[in-house]
Design a protein around this motif. Structure first.
Motif, PDB file in Angstrom:
ATOM      1  N   UNK A 128       1.757  -1.043   1.362  1.00  0.00           N
ATOM      2  CA  UNK A 128       2.162  -2.181   2.175  1.00  0.00           C
ATOM      3  C   UNK A 128       1.154  -3.306   1.967  1.00  0.00           C
ATOM      4  N   UNK A 129       1.611  -4.511   2.190  1.00  0.00           N
ATOM      5  CA  UNK A 129       0.787  -5.676   1.922  1.00  0.00           C
ATOM      6  C   UNK A 129       1.107  -6.780   2.919  1.00  0.00           C
ATOM      7  N   UNK A 130       0.129  -7.642   3.142  1.00  0.00           N
ATOM      8  CA  UNK A 130       0.294  -8.746   4.087  1.00  0.00           C
ATOM      9  C   UNK A 130      -0.222 -10.041   3.470  1.00  0.00           C
ATOM     10  N   UNK A 131       0.468 -11.109   3.772  1.00  0.00           N
ATOM     11  CA  UNK A 131       0.070 -12.400   3.229  1.00  0.00           C
ATOM     12  C   UNK A 131       0.680 -13.515   4.071  1.00  0.00           C
ATOM     13  N   UNK A 132       0.033 -14.657   4.104  1.00  0.00           N
ATOM     14  CA  UNK A 132       0.588 -15.783   4.859  1.00  0.00           C
ATOM     15  C   UNK A 132       1.836 -16.342   4.202  1.00  0.00           C
ATOM     16  N   UNK A 133       1.914 -16.220   2.871  1.00  0.00           N
ATOM     17  CA  UNK A 133       3.064 -16.772   2.149  1.00  0.00           C
ATOM     18  C   UNK A 133       4.013 -15.683   1.698  1.00  0.00           C
ATOM     19  N   UNK A 134       3.484 -14.595   1.156  1.00  0.00           N
ATOM     20  CA  UNK A 134       4.333 -13.494   0.718  1.00  0.00           C
ATOM     21  C   UNK A 134       4.965 -13.738  -0.625  1.00  0.00           C
ATOM     22  N   UNK A 135       6.156 -13.226  -0.818  1.00  0.00           N
ATOM     23  CA  UNK A 135       6.856 -13.363  -2.075  1.00  0.00           C
ATOM     24  C   UNK A 135       6.990 -12.045  -2.796  1.00  0.00           C
ATOM     25  N   UNK A 136       7.445 -12.105  -4.027  1.00  0.00           N
ATOM     26  CA  UNK A 136       7.704 -10.896  -4.799  1.00  0.00           C
ATOM     27  C   UNK A 136       6.702 -10.667  -5.924  1.00  0.00           C
ATOM     28  N   UNK A 137       5.755 -11.557  -6.056  1.00  0.00           N
ATOM     29  CA  UNK A 137       4.862 -11.503  -7.207  1.00  0.00           C
ATOM     30  C   UNK A 137       3.677 -10.578  -7.041  1.00  0.00           C
ATOM     31  N   UNK A 138       3.443 -10.110  -5.823  1.00  0.00           N
ATOM     32  CA  UNK A 138       2.300  -9.234  -5.620  1.00  0.00           C
ATOM     33  C   UNK A 138       1.021  -9.957  -5.265  1.00  0.00           C
ATOM     34  N   UNK A 139       1.078 -11.252  -5.086  1.00  0.00           N
ATOM     35  CA  UNK A 139      -0.128 -12.012  -4.742  1.00  0.00           C
ATOM     36  C   UNK A 139      -0.303 -12.032  -3.229  1.00  0.00           C
ATOM     37  N   UNK A 140      -0.601 -10.878  -2.710  1.00  0.00           N
ATOM     38  CA  UNK A 140      -0.822 -10.728  -1.280  1.00  0.00           C
ATOM     39  C   UNK A 140      -2.319 -10.598  -1.016  1.00  0.00           C
ATOM     40  N   UNK A 141      -2.730 -11.072   0.131  1.00  0.00           N
ATOM     41  CA  UNK A 141      -4.154 -11.060   0.453  1.00  0.00           C
ATOM     42  C   UNK A 141      -4.655  -9.676   0.862  1.00  0.00           C
ATOM     43  N   UNK A 142      -3.848  -8.907   1.546  1.00  0.00           N
ATOM     44  CA  UNK A 142      -4.295  -7.635   2.114  1.00  0.00           C
ATOM     45  C   UNK A 142      -3.389  -6.493   1.671  1.00  0.00           C
ATOM     46  N   UNK A 143      -4.028  -5.341   1.391  1.00  0.00           N
ATOM     47  CA  UNK A 143      -3.302  -4.178   0.894  1.00  0.00           C
ATOM     48  C   UNK A 143      -3.747  -2.911   1.608  1.00  0.00           C
ATOM     49  N   UNK A 144      -2.801  -1.988   1.774  1.00  0.00           N
ATOM     50  CA  UNK A 144      -3.145  -0.680   2.269  1.00  0.00           C
ATOM     51  C   UNK A 144      -3.617   0.211   1.135  1.00  0.00           C
ATOM     52  N   UNK A 145      -3.950   1.445   1.481  1.00  0.00           N
ATOM     53  CA  UNK A 145      -4.487   2.375   0.481  1.00  0.00           C
ATOM     54  C   UNK A 145      -3.394   3.099  -0.282  1.00  0.00           C
ATOM     55  N   UNK A 146      -2.165   3.021   0.212  1.00  0.00           N
ATOM     56  CA  UNK A 146      -1.040   3.637  -0.475  1.00  0.00           C
ATOM     57  C   UNK A 146      -0.682   5.001   0.079  1.00  0.00           C
ATOM     58  N   UNK A 147       0.589   5.355  -0.048  1.00  0.00           N
ATOM     59  CA  UNK A 147       1.075   6.674   0.351  1.00  0.00           C
ATOM     60  C   UNK A 147       2.030   7.173  -0.725  1.00  0.00           C
ATOM     61  N   UNK A 148       1.875   8.427  -1.094  1.00  0.00           N
ATOM     62  CA  UNK A 148       2.648   9.000  -2.195  1.00  0.00           C
ATOM     63  C   UNK A 148       4.044   9.404  -1.726  1.00  0.00           C
ATOM     64  N   UNK A 149       5.037   8.992  -2.492  1.00  0.00           N
ATOM     65  CA  UNK A 149       6.417   9.429  -2.284  1.00  0.00           C
ATOM     66  C   UNK A 149       6.858  10.128  -3.561  1.00  0.00           C
ATOM     67  N   UNK A 150       7.300  11.367  -3.417  1.00  0.00           N
ATOM     68  CA  UNK A 150       7.768  12.145  -4.563  1.00  0.00           C
ATOM     69  C   UNK A 150       9.180  12.627  -4.278  1.00  0.00           C
ATOM     70  N   UNK A 151      10.097  12.295  -5.186  1.00  0.00           N
ATOM     71  CA  UNK A 151      11.498  12.680  -5.033  1.00  0.00           C
ATOM     72  C   UNK A 151      11.829  13.671  -6.141  1.00  0.00           C
TER      73      UNK A 151
END
Length: 121
Positions: free
Chosen positions: A96-119
């Motif tokens: 997950x990520x947070x940003x004042x502007x956002x978008x789809x490019x991945x240029x977010x200011x804040x990021x979580x550590x991630x969680x694994x999803x396996x299907x």
């Protein structure tokens, strides 16, 4: 400053569902656009979904449209990603990520550590 912590990942069979959560610290959560990204082994990180601060606008990658739903609860400082009809190709680490502007490019200011999803197929 915003700190993000994801939860809810795991192992699921194809066709199953998972709900990811992202808990954010700080009282300014409602000011941020929130997003979900994922990265599979050997692949670049890709956009999954994003939601505006008011929940009035949502955006999805074509690959998850109709199967995933992004939402947020500003009172709980939490973002969610409901994932239905999961496919093996959805296997990845989800961020997950947070940003004042956002978008789809991945240029977010804040990021979580991630969680694994396996299907599994």
């Amino acid at each position: 400053q915003v700190q993000l912590v994801e939860s809810g990942g795991g192992l699921v069979q194809a066709g199953g569902s998972l709900r990811l959560s992202c808990a954010a610290s700080g009282r300014t959560f409602r000011r941020y656009v929130m997003g979900w990204f994922r990265q599979a082994p050997g692949k670049e990180r890709e956009f999954v979904a994003a939601i505006s601060w008011s929940s009035g606008s949502t955006y999805y990658a074509d690959s998850v449209k109709g199967r995933f739903t992004i939402s947020r609860d500003n009172a709980k400082n939490t973002e969610y990603l409901q994932m239905n009809s999961l496919k093996p190709e959805d296997t990845a680490v989800y961020y997950c990520a947070a940003d004042h502007i956002g978008g789809t490019s991945g240029e977010y200011d804040y990021w979580g550590q991630g969680t694994q999803v396996t299907v599994s197929s």
